[in-house]
Write an enzyme that holds these catalytic residues in place. Sequence first.
Site, PDB file in Angstrom:
ATOM      1  N   LYS A 235      10.788  11.806  -0.873  1.00 39.63           N
ATOM      2  CA  LYS A 235      11.040   9.943  -0.197  1.00 39.63           C
ATOM      3  C   LYS A 235      11.650  10.481   1.177  1.00 39.63           C
ATOM      4  CE  LYS A 235      11.386   5.630  -1.561  1.00 39.63           C
ATOM      5  NZ  LYS A 235      10.649   4.842  -2.818  1.00 39.63           N
TER       6      LYS A 235
ATOM      7  N   ASP B  37       8.336   1.256   1.444  1.00 39.92           N
ATOM      8  CA  ASP B  37       9.317   0.547   1.201  1.00 39.92           C
ATOM      9  C   ASP B  37      10.328   0.079   2.195  1.00 39.92           C
ATOM     10  OD1 ASP B  37      11.493   1.986  -1.627  1.00 39.92           O
ATOM     11  OD2 ASP B  37      12.558   1.570  -0.162  1.00 39.92           O
TER      12      ASP B  37
END
Length: 448
Positions: free
Chosen positions: A129, A169
């Site tokens: 991430k 995201d």
Amino acid sequence: MSIQNEYLNGLMERVIKRDPAEPEFHQAVREVLTSLAPVANARPELIKEGVMDCLVEPERTIKFRVPWEDDQGNIHVNRGYRIQFNSAIGPYKGGLRFHPSVNESIIKFLGFEQTFKNSLTGLPIGGGKGGSDFDPKGKSEAEVMRFCQSFMNELFKYIGPDTDVPAGDIGVGAREIGYLFGQYKRLRNEFTGVLTGKGLTYGGSLARKEATGYGLCYFTDNMLRDAGKSFDGAAVVISGSGNVATYACEKAAQLGGRVVAMSDSNGYIYDKDGIDLNLMKEIKEVERARIKEYAARRPGAEYHEGCTGIWQVPCQIALPCATQNELPLEGAKALIKNGCFAVAEGANMPTTPEAMDALQEAGVLFAPAKASNAGGVAVSALEMSQNSMRFSWTFEEVDQRLLTIMTDLYHNASRAAEQYGLAGNLVAGANIAGFLKVADSMLAYGLV
């Protein structure tokens, strides 16, 4: 949540001592370790070989500065992150988040969760991430472009189609992916599937935008059917109004549900007649306006300031699709009181531990994010496959693969829970099923 294993309790204490200022990461680790107690008791070799210790430590943490120039010629500096958490089953895979709340704890928790989520899909992708505390809201197109280019000037050194494949995201949509991919292409002088969520003209996949919301509903539908229930005729509340919420709304309606409420960071709207999805898409996707515009244009719709009140809206199915820890204990109690029989997480860790406990104790069906919102990363992996083949599947082909992945994922999580004496507990089942694939791969490599 108490961890019923002495070793795992000690491991949790070491995690907190090592990184004391990372509450989101602690929360994610505690939830997983609580579920893994029966596995640790049954398979002591995972402790002896150090798999559990490696599990909670990223393989690599990258932190860098991102200088960029605004339209007035002023220089700003933001922080950039990429956490490459675990590559035991494939290249690191996970989104980039651009939001003022981004810090190392949030990126670590997201990367940790991503490891198990990606494992659950059955596809060969590891967990990672990244992101920045940059806020795209209120910035011009040129400012967003310059920031993305500066961000990629550092990130490109650490990513690649067989190493680490970022995606979007919160705050990173098609526009940002385009700028990031363009800069990577200039720097590397190559055209590869290094980012997913790309535009359809340059390697993107059909159904990617819809994937997380559709996948959420496919998983929820399986969970409901196993319990003798369904979307048909049910009132549905969905927090958020981004891609996940929008396409969860679309698919929930297709499955027979009536979505009556959605939200953004300022407030929520209630529409007893059911959300007009075309109007919502026009406001949020085309105009990028606030959700209160919906109530201004839709007769009979109500707008309420503040996000948390959305859980007071009576419903049978709740889909939290906004952000972490958005559904607190008070919200869970309201859902229970109003007869909600299912909660499925579309955002990452949107339910607080106390709320999750209350929902499960009340017998509410509960689908955890690492399982129920895995549709997005599943189609991202399908985009990687299409890029590798230099080929594109139709929307229907991708959607059918997504349905199969989410159906298999549900049954795998359900079986894992039952195998370890936790039948019906999908939180534990998802953690166990995702963990075992990663752990067995690590043991096979002799990594620890």
